[in-house]
Scaffold this motif. Structure first.
Motif, short mmCIF file in Angstrom:
data_model
loop_
_atom_site.label_atom_id
_atom_site.label_comp_id
_atom_site.label_asym_id
_atom_site.label_seq_id
_atom_site.Cartn_x
_atom_site.Cartn_y
_atom_site.Cartn_z
N ALA A 126 0.86 -1.18 0.00
CA ALA A 126 0.00 0.00 0.00
C ALA A 126 0.90 1.23 0.00
N THR A 127 0.32 2.37 -0.30
CA THR A 127 1.06 3.63 -0.29
C THR A 127 0.33 4.60 0.61
N MET A 128 1.09 5.29 1.47
CA MET A 128 0.51 6.27 2.38
C MET A 128 0.98 7.66 1.98
N TYR A 129 0.03 8.58 1.84
CA TYR A 129 0.31 9.98 1.55
C TYR A 129 -0.12 10.79 2.78
N ILE A 130 0.68 11.76 3.17
CA ILE A 130 0.36 12.60 4.32
C ILE A 130 0.42 14.06 3.91
N GLN A 131 -0.57 14.82 4.37
CA GLN A 131 -0.57 16.27 4.17
C GLN A 131 -0.80 16.92 5.53
N VAL A 132 0.11 17.82 5.91
CA VAL A 132 0.01 18.53 7.18
C VAL A 132 0.01 20.02 6.89
N ASP A 133 -1.08 20.69 7.27
CA ASP A 133 -1.23 22.13 7.05
C ASP A 133 -0.85 22.54 5.62
N GLY A 134 -1.30 21.78 4.65
CA GLY A 134 -1.07 22.11 3.25
C GLY A 134 0.24 21.62 2.67
N ALA A 135 1.15 21.14 3.51
CA ALA A 135 2.43 20.62 3.03
C ALA A 135 2.29 19.13 2.74
N ASN A 136 2.63 18.71 1.53
CA ASN A 136 2.57 17.31 1.15
C ASN A 136 3.91 16.64 1.43
N TYR A 137 3.84 15.45 1.98
CA TYR A 137 5.04 14.67 2.24
C TYR A 137 5.16 13.56 1.22
N ARG A 138 6.37 13.12 1.01
CA ARG A 138 6.66 12.09 0.00
C ARG A 138 5.83 10.84 0.28
N PRO A 139 5.24 10.26 -0.75
CA PRO A 139 4.49 9.01 -0.56
C PRO A 139 5.39 7.93 0.02
N GLU A 140 4.84 7.16 0.93
CA GLU A 140 5.62 6.12 1.60
C GLU A 140 4.97 4.76 1.38
N PRO A 141 5.70 3.82 0.77
CA PRO A 141 5.13 2.47 0.64
C PRO A 141 5.10 1.80 2.01
N ILE A 142 3.96 1.23 2.34
CA ILE A 142 3.82 0.53 3.62
C ILE A 142 3.16 -0.82 3.36
N CYS A 143 3.27 -1.71 4.33
CA CYS A 143 2.66 -3.03 4.15
C CYS A 143 1.14 -2.91 4.30
N LEU A 144 0.44 -3.84 3.74
CA LEU A 144 -1.01 -3.85 3.75
C LEU A 144 -1.55 -3.82 5.18
N TYR A 145 -0.93 -4.58 6.06
CA TYR A 145 -1.43 -4.66 7.43
C TYR A 145 -1.27 -3.34 8.17
N ALA A 146 -0.23 -2.58 7.88
CA ALA A 146 -0.05 -1.26 8.50
C ALA A 146 -1.14 -0.30 8.01
N ALA A 147 -1.48 -0.37 6.73
CA ALA A 147 -2.54 0.48 6.19
C ALA A 147 -3.89 0.13 6.81
N LEU A 148 -4.20 -1.15 6.87
CA LEU A 148 -5.47 -1.58 7.46
C LEU A 148 -5.54 -1.21 8.93
N SER A 149 -4.44 -1.33 9.64
CA SER A 149 -4.40 -0.97 11.05
C SER A 149 -4.62 0.53 11.24
N GLY A 150 -4.02 1.35 10.38
CA GLY A 150 -4.21 2.79 10.46
C GLY A 150 -5.65 3.19 10.21
N ILE A 151 -6.30 2.54 9.26
CA ILE A 151 -7.71 2.83 8.96
C ILE A 151 -8.60 2.40 10.12
N ARG A 152 -8.36 1.19 10.64
CA ARG A 152 -9.15 0.69 11.77
C ARG A 152 -9.01 1.60 12.99
N LYS A 153 -7.78 2.00 13.28
CA LYS A 153 -7.52 2.86 14.44
C LYS A 153 -8.22 4.22 14.27
N ALA A 154 -8.19 4.76 13.07
CA ALA A 154 -8.85 6.05 12.81
C ALA A 154 -10.36 5.94 13.00
#
Length: 95
Positions: A12-40
């Motif tokens: 999976a790929t994670m993109y982060i934007q903080v106060d309008g600043a975009n950070y470089r896309p970060e490849p992450i494992c599927l389980y980390a993405a699913l965990s982040g979504i579940r936690k949110a």
């Protein structure tokens, strides 16, 4: 992680934007993405919105995109934070 199903070769790929600043896309494992979504989804005070959409990727492949908007003030000295996860649909169905 199961490499025979491709979940390790197509992370999976994670993109982060903080106060309008975009950070470089970060490849992450599927389980980390699913965990982040579940936690949110469980953090009603810290998260304003969690939405998951089915899309077609730039290369024509099936893709799920999860959008998370954190509430202002969740992080110190930060007003707006967005996390966006791109997850290949085949990785989800291979679980």
């Amino acid at each position: 992680m199961n490499t025979s199903t491709g979940t390790n070769t197509h992370p999976a790929t994670m993109y982060i934007q903080v106060d309008g600043a975009n950070y470089r896309p970060e490849p992450i494992c599927l389980y980390a993405a699913l965990s982040g979504i579940r936690k949110a989804r469980k953090s009603a005070k810290a998260v304003d919105a969690v939405n998951v959409y089915a899309f077609t990727g730039r290369d024509g492949s099936a893709l799920h995109v999860a959008y998370i908007h954190y509430t202002p003030g969740h992080w110190w000295d930060v007003n707006e934070v967005f996390y966006i996860y791109e997850i290949p649909t085949h990785a989800l169905t291979d679980l």
